[in-house]
Design a protein around this motif. Sequence first.
Motif, PDB file in Angstrom:
ATOM      1  N   ASN A 130       2.948 -11.914 -11.388  1.00 33.06           N
ATOM      2  CA  ASN A 130       2.280 -10.649 -11.044  1.00 33.06           C
ATOM      3  C   ASN A 130       2.029 -10.565  -9.547  1.00 33.06           C
ATOM      4  O   ASN A 130       1.604 -11.534  -8.941  1.00 33.06           O
ATOM      5  N   ALA A 131       2.314  -9.377  -8.973  1.00 23.87           N
ATOM      6  CA  ALA A 131       2.039  -9.197  -7.557  1.00 23.87           C
ATOM      7  C   ALA A 131       0.563  -8.912  -7.323  1.00 23.87           C
ATOM      8  O   ALA A 131       0.084  -9.036  -6.213  1.00 23.87           O
ATOM      9  N   GLY A 132      -0.170  -8.470  -8.365  1.00 29.94           N
ATOM     10  CA  GLY A 132      -1.584  -8.138  -8.197  1.00 29.94           C
ATOM     11  C   GLY A 132      -1.726  -6.729  -7.652  1.00 29.94           C
ATOM     12  O   GLY A 132      -1.115  -5.791  -8.155  1.00 29.94           O
ATOM     13  N   VAL A 133      -2.518  -6.588  -6.599  1.00 35.86           N
ATOM     14  CA  VAL A 133      -2.743  -5.296  -5.955  1.00 35.86           C
ATOM     15  C   VAL A 133      -2.009  -5.300  -4.621  1.00 35.86           C
ATOM     16  O   VAL A 133      -2.240  -6.179  -3.793  1.00 35.86           O
ATOM     17  N   THR A 134      -1.124  -4.347  -4.437  1.00 37.44           N
ATOM     18  CA  THR A 134      -0.388  -4.246  -3.179  1.00 37.44           C
ATOM     19  C   THR A 134      -0.704  -2.917  -2.508  1.00 37.44           C
ATOM     20  O   THR A 134      -1.012  -1.922  -3.178  1.00 37.44           O
ATOM     21  N   GLN A 135      -0.637  -2.917  -1.184  1.00 39.03           N
ATOM     22  CA  GLN A 135      -0.932  -1.711  -0.408  1.00 39.03           C
ATOM     23  C   GLN A 135       0.198  -1.467   0.584  1.00 39.03           C
ATOM     24  O   GLN A 135       0.713  -2.406   1.196  1.00 39.03           O
ATOM     25  N   THR A 136       0.526  -0.186   0.756  1.00 42.20           N
ATOM     26  CA  THR A 136       1.559   0.209   1.702  1.00 42.20           C
ATOM     27  C   THR A 136       1.056   1.392   2.513  1.00 42.20           C
ATOM     28  O   THR A 136       0.524   2.341   1.936  1.00 42.20           O
ATOM     29  N   PRO A 137       1.193   1.421   3.847  1.00 44.94           N
ATOM     30  CA  PRO A 137       1.696   0.335   4.696  1.00 44.94           C
ATOM     31  C   PRO A 137       0.595  -0.664   5.028  1.00 44.94           C
ATOM     32  O   PRO A 137      -0.534  -0.488   4.614  1.00 44.94           O
ATOM     33  N   LYS A 138       0.913  -1.691   5.786  1.00 46.22           N
ATOM     34  CA  LYS A 138      -0.082  -2.658   6.236  1.00 46.22           C
ATOM     35  C   LYS A 138      -0.778  -2.175   7.501  1.00 46.22           C
ATOM     36  O   LYS A 138      -1.948  -2.467   7.720  1.00 46.22           O
ATOM     37  N   PHE A 139      -0.044  -1.472   8.352  1.00 50.60           N
ATOM     38  CA  PHE A 139      -0.589  -0.958   9.604  1.00 50.60           C
ATOM     39  C   PHE A 139      -0.048   0.449   9.819  1.00 50.60           C
ATOM     40  O   PHE A 139       1.065   0.753   9.428  1.00 50.60           O
ATOM     41  N   ARG A 140      -0.869   1.274  10.500  1.00 51.78           N
ATOM     42  CA  ARG A 140      -0.380   2.607  10.845  1.00 51.78           C
ATOM     43  C   ARG A 140      -1.206   3.137  11.991  1.00 51.78           C
ATOM     44  O   ARG A 140      -2.424   2.927  12.055  1.00 51.78           O
TER      45      ARG A 140
END
Lengths: 110, 114
Positions: B1-11
């Motif tokens: 499982n990847a768990g919780v992912t967020q996109t993007p990391k920086f902006r």
Amino acid sequence: GEDVEQSLFLSVREGDSSVINCTYTDSSSTYLYWYKQEPGAGLQLLTYIFSNMDMKQDQRLTVLLNKKDKHLSLRIADTQTGDSAIYFCAERTGANNLFFGTGTRLTVIP
Amino acid sequence: NAGVTQTPKFRVLKTGQSMTLLCAQDMNHEYMYWYRQDPGMGLRLIHYSVGEGTTAKGEVPDGYNVSRLKKQNFLLGLESAAPSQTSVYFCASRPLGQGADEQYFGPGTRLTVT
């Protein structure tokens, strides 16, 4: 929101015990939590305590809750350099009401 | 499982620009949350969702919108970014149930609005 307060910084020597303190205002809290945040990462749950408990121990971690004074503490025994991080206490007052303190930055000196 | 992912990391955004932050979880959690973290302050809840198709306001919802069209995704939108929205944004999820119900956090998105 609710008022959850922590001191901002704590430094300890490796091998000593660390005690991080937290005060909160809402007496209807159901659970109180300690989260750890390492640099560049999200928060990770360390431990929690139900509001009708006074103490909880989990390996090197001891949580003490004084409900009368609305005071929560986290003691880390034999603190290691890997324990350096920001520690957040949080209180939960409803299904989706989780209020965080400002975080305490723990620095462990080798 | 990847768990919780967020996109993007920086902006980095200019004032007035819009953008959408994506949060995805593969744990089949019912609840999802968006927080912002500012220096010297704890995490503050922006919006949350108790299930697919439902959203609710948190402590600091102004200037943000959210959508939960699929159970695994929770989108945070900024329609017209302001410098006051410079922050680190964290997404979290948790399962439906009783008890302590740990929230699982993503790694965060660092947003700068100039």
